[in-house]
Design a protein around this motif. Structure first.
Motif, PDB file in Angstrom:
ATOM      1  N   ARG A   5       0.841  -1.197   0.000  1.00 52.10           N
ATOM      2  CA  ARG A   5       0.000   0.000   0.000  1.00 52.10           C
ATOM      3  C   ARG A   5       0.873   1.242   0.000  1.00 52.10           C
ATOM      4  NH1 ARG A   5      -4.287   0.630  -1.762  1.00 52.10           N
ATOM      5  NH2 ARG A   5      -6.040   1.669  -0.881  1.00 52.10           N
ATOM      6  N   GLY A   6       0.401   2.297  -0.667  1.00 52.85           N
ATOM      7  CA  GLY A   6       1.099   3.565  -0.660  1.00 52.85           C
ATOM      8  C   GLY A   6       2.092   3.713  -1.796  1.00 52.85           C
ATOM      9  N   ARG A   7       2.307   2.652  -2.538  1.00 55.06           N
ATOM     10  CA  ARG A   7       3.259   2.721  -3.633  1.00 55.06           C
ATOM     11  C   ARG A   7       2.662   3.473  -4.823  1.00 55.06           C
ATOM     12  NH1 ARG A   7       2.239  -0.908  -7.687  1.00 55.06           N
ATOM     13  NH2 ARG A   7       0.412  -2.148  -7.227  1.00 55.06           N
ATOM     14  N   ILE A   8       3.515   3.778  -5.766  1.00 54.09           N
ATOM     15  CA  ILE A   8       3.107   4.432  -7.009  1.00 54.09           C
ATOM     16  C   ILE A   8       3.367   3.448  -8.138  1.00 54.09           C
ATOM     17  CG2 ILE A   8       3.580   6.342  -8.584  1.00 54.09           C
ATOM     18  CD1 ILE A   8       4.470   7.939  -6.069  1.00 54.09           C
ATOM     19  N   PRO A  46      11.929   7.512  -6.967  1.00 55.93           N
ATOM     20  CA  PRO A  46      11.846   7.059  -5.578  1.00 55.93           C
ATOM     21  C   PRO A  46      11.610   5.549  -5.508  1.00 55.93           C
ATOM     22  CG  PRO A  46       9.905   8.344  -6.182  1.00 55.93           C
ATOM     23  CD  PRO A  46      10.846   8.429  -7.330  1.00 55.93           C
ATOM     24  N   PRO A  47      12.014   4.936  -4.411  1.00 59.11           N
ATOM     25  CA  PRO A  47      11.869   3.482  -4.291  1.00 59.11           C
ATOM     26  C   PRO A  47      10.417   3.009  -4.267  1.00 59.11           C
ATOM     27  CG  PRO A  47      12.715   4.426  -2.249  1.00 59.11           C
ATOM     28  CD  PRO A  47      12.675   5.533  -3.255  1.00 59.11           C
ATOM     29  N   ASP A  48       9.470   3.904  -3.977  1.00 59.68           N
ATOM     30  CA  ASP A  48       8.070   3.487  -3.956  1.00 59.68           C
ATOM     31  C   ASP A  48       7.413   3.556  -5.330  1.00 59.68           C
ATOM     32  OD1 ASP A  48       8.121   6.263  -3.982  1.00 59.68           O
ATOM     33  OD2 ASP A  48       6.486   6.502  -2.549  1.00 59.68           O
ATOM     34  N   ALA A  49       8.175   3.862  -6.372  1.00 59.07           N
ATOM     35  CA  ALA A  49       7.654   3.893  -7.739  1.00 59.07           C
ATOM     36  C   ALA A  49       7.965   2.570  -8.423  1.00 59.07           C
ATOM     37  CB  ALA A  49       8.257   5.057  -8.512  1.00 59.07           C
ATOM     38  N   GLN A  83      13.170   4.189 -16.656  1.00 55.07           N
ATOM     39  CA  GLN A  83      14.080   3.266 -15.975  1.00 55.07           C
ATOM     40  C   GLN A  83      15.473   3.855 -15.821  1.00 55.07           C
ATOM     41  OE1 GLN A  83      13.659  -0.323 -18.298  1.00 55.07           O
ATOM     42  NE2 GLN A  83      11.861  -0.957 -17.130  1.00 55.07           N
ATOM     43  N   ASP A  84      15.812   4.823 -16.656  1.00 59.78           N
ATOM     44  CA  ASP A  84      17.123   5.474 -16.582  1.00 59.78           C
ATOM     45  C   ASP A  84      17.117   6.698 -15.669  1.00 59.78           C
ATOM     46  OD1 ASP A  84      18.090   3.606 -18.379  1.00 59.78           O
ATOM     47  OD2 ASP A  84      17.616   4.861 -20.119  1.00 59.78           O
ATOM     48  N   ARG A  85      15.988   7.002 -15.066  1.00 61.83           N
ATOM     49  CA  ARG A  85      15.860   8.186 -14.213  1.00 61.83           C
ATOM     50  C   ARG A  85      15.928   7.798 -12.745  1.00 61.83           C
ATOM     51  NH1 ARG A  85      13.833  12.912 -17.178  1.00 61.83           N
ATOM     52  NH2 ARG A  85      14.028  12.247 -19.323  1.00 61.83           N
ATOM     53  N   GLU A 139       4.058  13.687 -11.942  1.00 62.67           N
ATOM     54  CA  GLU A 139       2.951  12.976 -11.281  1.00 62.67           C
ATOM     55  C   GLU A 139       3.474  12.209 -10.069  1.00 62.67           C
ATOM     56  OE1 GLU A 139      -0.205  13.300 -11.994  1.00 62.67           O
ATOM     57  OE2 GLU A 139      -0.203  13.962 -14.082  1.00 62.67           O
ATOM     58  N   ILE A 140       4.629  11.584 -10.216  1.00 56.77           N
ATOM     59  CA  ILE A 140       5.217  10.819  -9.109  1.00 56.77           C
ATOM     60  C   ILE A 140       5.519  11.747  -7.938  1.00 56.77           C
ATOM     61  CG2 ILE A 140       7.248   9.502  -8.397  1.00 56.77           C
ATOM     62  CD1 ILE A 140       7.256   8.322 -11.297  1.00 56.77           C
ATOM     63  N   VAL A 141       6.112  12.903  -8.217  1.00 56.51           N
ATOM     64  CA  VAL A 141       6.430  13.860  -7.148  1.00 56.51           C
ATOM     65  C   VAL A 141       5.152  14.348  -6.474  1.00 56.51           C
ATOM     66  CG1 VAL A 141       7.358  16.175  -6.702  1.00 56.51           C
ATOM     67  CG2 VAL A 141       8.630  14.578  -8.151  1.00 56.51           C
ATOM     68  N   ARG A 142       4.147  14.726  -7.262  1.00 56.11           N
ATOM     69  CA  ARG A 142       2.880  15.186  -6.683  1.00 56.11           C
ATOM     70  C   ARG A 142       2.210  14.073  -5.890  1.00 56.11           C
ATOM     71  NH1 ARG A 142       2.321  17.744 -11.664  1.00 56.11           N
ATOM     72  NH2 ARG A 142       0.782  16.259 -12.407  1.00 56.11           N
ATOM     73  N   GLY A 143       2.275  12.838  -6.400  1.00 53.49           N
ATOM     74  CA  GLY A 143       1.682  11.702  -5.704  1.00 53.49           C
ATOM     75  C   GLY A 143       2.349  11.425  -4.373  1.00 53.49           C
ATOM     76  N   ARG A 144       3.670  11.548  -4.333  1.00 51.17           N
ATOM     77  CA  ARG A 144       4.405  11.351  -3.068  1.00 51.17           C
ATOM     78  C   ARG A 144       4.065  12.467  -2.097  1.00 51.17           C
ATOM     79  NH1 ARG A 144      10.240  10.765  -2.996  1.00 51.17           N
ATOM     80  NH2 ARG A 144       9.898   9.424  -1.214  1.00 51.17           N
TER      81      ARG A 144
END
Length: 164
Positions: free
Chosen positions: A4-7, A36-39, A31-33, A151-156
């Protein structure tokens, strides 16, 4: 069930059907970027059951897929979003027999939508057999990579705000 909480970031399509591989191309660049570990990054052929399995339990799912519009503007990107619990009947935008719309509706009925779902649908020019994206769709890849990172940053940030 996944943690839970992952992206979940999912590239949908078929890399051997030209522009239908746009989701896979975006995932390859991500994949080259430094993410965060939760993505969690995954590719999918668009099967509704597999899509649901990939986003199940996610606080945020970002899906990138090819879309077919008539008349279309190859490379044009559509952004759609849905929060879990909000009834919606999205139009099918996928190039697959059963599409993203069906996956969303099935997940909604089963209570398996992610907390927040964002879909980037890219209008394609060429869905024939072969590899490589058309120039217009290829030009959309890097801006899509940046949009998904945002989106990942906003989601975190949103997830951190809910747990604070």
């Amino acid at each position: 069930m996944r943690r839970r909480g992952r992206i979940a970031v999912i590239g949908v399509g078929n890399e051997f059907r030209r522009d239908d591989g746009v989701g896979w191309a975006v995932l390859a660049r991500l994949q080259d970027r430094p993410l965060p570990p939760d993505a969690d990054l995954a590719t999918c052929d668009g099967d509704p059951g597999r899509l649901i399995g990939l986003w199940e339990g996610a606080s945020l799912a970002v899906v990138v897929d090819a879309a077919h519009a008539h008349p279309g503007t190859p490379g044009r990107v559509h952004r759609l979003e849905l929060d879990a619990g909000v009834p919606a009947q999205p139009a099918t935008t996928s190039s697959h027999g059963l599409g993203l719309g069906e996956a969303v509706e099935l997940a909604r009925v089963l209570g398996l939508l992610p907390d927040h779902l964002v879909v980037y649908a890219v209008e394609g020019a060429d869905g024939e057999f072969g590899t490589g994206l058309s120039p217009a769709v290829a030009a959309a890849v890097e801006p899509l990579v940046e949009a998904v990172e945002d989106e990942i940053v906003r989601g975190r940030d949103a997830s951190a705000g809910r747990s604070a």
